[in-house]
Enzyme design. Structure first.
Site, PDB file in Angstrom:
ATOM      1  CB  THR A 125       2.322 -14.504 -17.377  1.00 54.02           C
ATOM      2  OG1 THR A 125       2.766 -13.157 -17.579  1.00 54.02           O
ATOM      3  CG2 THR A 125       2.807 -14.995 -16.017  1.00 54.02           C
ATOM      4  CB  SER A 132      13.297 -35.298 -40.184  1.00 54.68           C
ATOM      5  OG  SER A 132      12.904 -35.032 -41.511  1.00 54.68           O
ATOM      6  CB  SER A 152     -28.049 -60.897 -11.316  1.00 55.97           C
ATOM      7  OG  SER A 152     -28.253 -60.109 -12.471  1.00 55.97           O
TER       8      SER A 152
END
Length: 504
Positions: free
Chosen positions: A196, A327, A149
């Site tokens: 951090t 750019s 199936s």
């Protein structure tokens, strides 16, 4: 009626199914049910052939089931041999262009299964010396799909497809890890400021930063491999809902063993085929690992873009390879396009994982009808992550160079180095030095020497890379070192006795 992909006047053959008769291109190896699926599912424009490993997996499953059916006497020698030869050719890369159904489809994968059944049947008919469409001699359902199936073939093929696909991702991860480790070794002695919360923290080496990125990816190589092992449990033989209707009692075990023999992968029959037929848990878990990898790799790319930002008005600690102008209006601008594209791949993978979760949750009762979108998203995530890892390693990491003047200047001007002195001069004295350094812009080292807190030799020792970037023993403030300790003679840094810190 002209079939999709054909032109008026193209030769056709007539085929029949539940809904009636249709003309199929005479040279097509697919049949009427595939034709209907082509017409119904214009979704992604990405056919099954977009994922060759899935096609190979489907063919291997059909090959295994043909062998099992033949072994049980349900399929005669001639038909079994034709099916096996057709499947072998597909595994070898032939006929993939005839797997034309869209990856995202209704029907829980039935169109995928029938596409495979029809291609195998029509190629098998040629092998038998027959014409395509002469299904009375070799039928897509009666013979190729015998004892099967969609509901056991499709999930089994998807599991095998993932197992055949993910090693390339592991290989690309290993390649990226190796590339990062090489940079870690190259820059193992170069100091920089760690950060951090986007603020100066304490010193580290550039090598430690690259090695940390390598380690975080390395962790998930193991996780990915372990998670993929869950796909070795399959429901082949479950047929429609897991009860095994239409199969011989020996079939599930025999077909699974044949698939193992063909692929070299040790598959096992699920202990509960009813549960296995509706369960998508392994897909959810695997997709979650892909998301985890994507999140990590995206964070690394964020770091790379920050550390290379500028070049004059940003961090400018590292240089990414210039791979293209940045750019159309600003001369000289070069953008971090490789980290940017990998970021976008990560976003896609994270979104794909959400789709997998919704699709897995959306199943009802004895079947999940949404496995096609699960298949598409997992295979696509694996594919694009593999490419992204290789692109990041080869076109970015391997070519990174340092701006050592910037690193040294940041280190000299940062107050974070004072943390290395706390075990010796005390927190209060270190805080006072840090405050003055912030107010005046003067280097920490100059203030420490000026106040007589340490002599130059002692200060240099404490601010060495070894002292600031790895654990070491420190002499408590105001006490004499224990000269009997072996570590004093081991080449590690020693500390001079200091006066007690009267400020607490």
């Amino acid at each position: 009626m002209t079939s999709p992909g054909s032109t008026p006047g193209t030769a056709t053959r007539s085929e029949h199914d539940l809904l009636g008769d249709r003309d199929v291109p005479a040279d097509a190896y697919y049949g009427i049910q595939t034709l209907r699926a082509q017409e119904n599912f214009h979704i992604t424009d990405l056919p099954l052939s977009h994922f060759p490993r899935l096609i190979e997996a489907l063919a291997q499953v059909k090959r295994a089931t043909a062998r099992a059916n033949h072994g049980l006497g349900a399929l005669d020698d001639e038909r079994a041999a034709a099916i096996e030869q057709a499947c072998t050719e597909i595994v070898g890369g032939e006929l993939h262009e005839h797997f034309v159904v869209d990856m995202i489809q209704g029907g829980a994968g039935t169109s995928t299964n029938m596409n495979a059944n029809e291609v195998i049947a029509n190629r098998g008919l040629e092998i038998l010396g027959r014409q395509k469409g002469e299904y009375e001699h070799l039928h897509p359902n009666n013979h190729v799909n015998l004892a099967q199936s969609t509901n056991d073939v499709y999930p089994t093929s998807l599991r095998l497809g993932i197992l055949l696909t993910f090693p390339a991702l592991v290989e690309s991860m290993d390649h990226l890890i190796t590339t990062l480790r090489a940079k870690g070794a190259e820059y193992s002695r170069v100091l920089k400021m760690g950060r951090t919360q986007m603020q100066d923290a304490v010193p580290m080496t550039v090598g430690q930063e690259f090695n940390a990125w390598a380690t975080t990816i390395e962790e998930d190589v193991v996780r990915l491999t372990r998670t993929a092992a869950a796909f070795q449990e399959i429901n082949l033989g479950a047929t429609a809902i897991g009860t095994g209707i239409t199969t011989d009692p020996r079939y599930a075990q025999l077909a699974t063993q044949e698939l193992s023999d063909l692929t070299g992968i040790d598959f096992v029959v699920s202990a509960d085929l009813v549960e296995a037929t509706s369960d998508t848990g392994a897909f959810v878990t695997f997709s979650g690992i892909l998301r985890r990898i994507a999140v990590k790799i995206s964070k690394i790319c964020n770091d790379l873009r920050l550390l290379s930002s500028g070049p004059r008005a940003g961090f400018h600690e590292i240089n990414l390879p210039a791979v293209q102008p940045g750019s159309s209006i600003m001369p000289g601008k070069v953008n971090p396009v490789i980290p940017e594209v990998v970021n976008q791949v990560a976003f896609e993978v994270i979104g794909n994982d959400l789709t997998v979760a919704f699709a897995a949750e959306g199943g009802q009762l004895q079947l999940n009808a949404f496995e096609p979108v699960i298949a598409f998203n997992i295979l696509e995530s694996t594919r694009i992550m593999t490419r992204a890892m290789n692109t990041l390693a080869d076109r970015c990491i391997a070519g990174i160079t340092l701006n050592e003047d910037t690193l040294e200047d940041n280190l000299r001007r940062s107050i974070g180095v004072v943390t290395a002195l706390v075990p010796v001069i005390g927190y209060a004295a270190a805080t006072d030095v840090a405050s003055t350094a912030l107010e005046t812009g003067r280097p920490v080292a100059d203030l420490v020497l000026e106040r007589g807190l340490l002599d130059e030799s002692r200060l240099k020792s404490l601010l060495s890379p070894e002292s600031m970037t790895s654990p070491h023993r420190a002499t408590p403030t105001g006490t004499m070192p224990d000269l009997s300790n072996e570590w004093l003679d081991s080449g590690e840094i020693t500390r001079l006795p200091l006066e007690p810190d009267t400020e607490g």
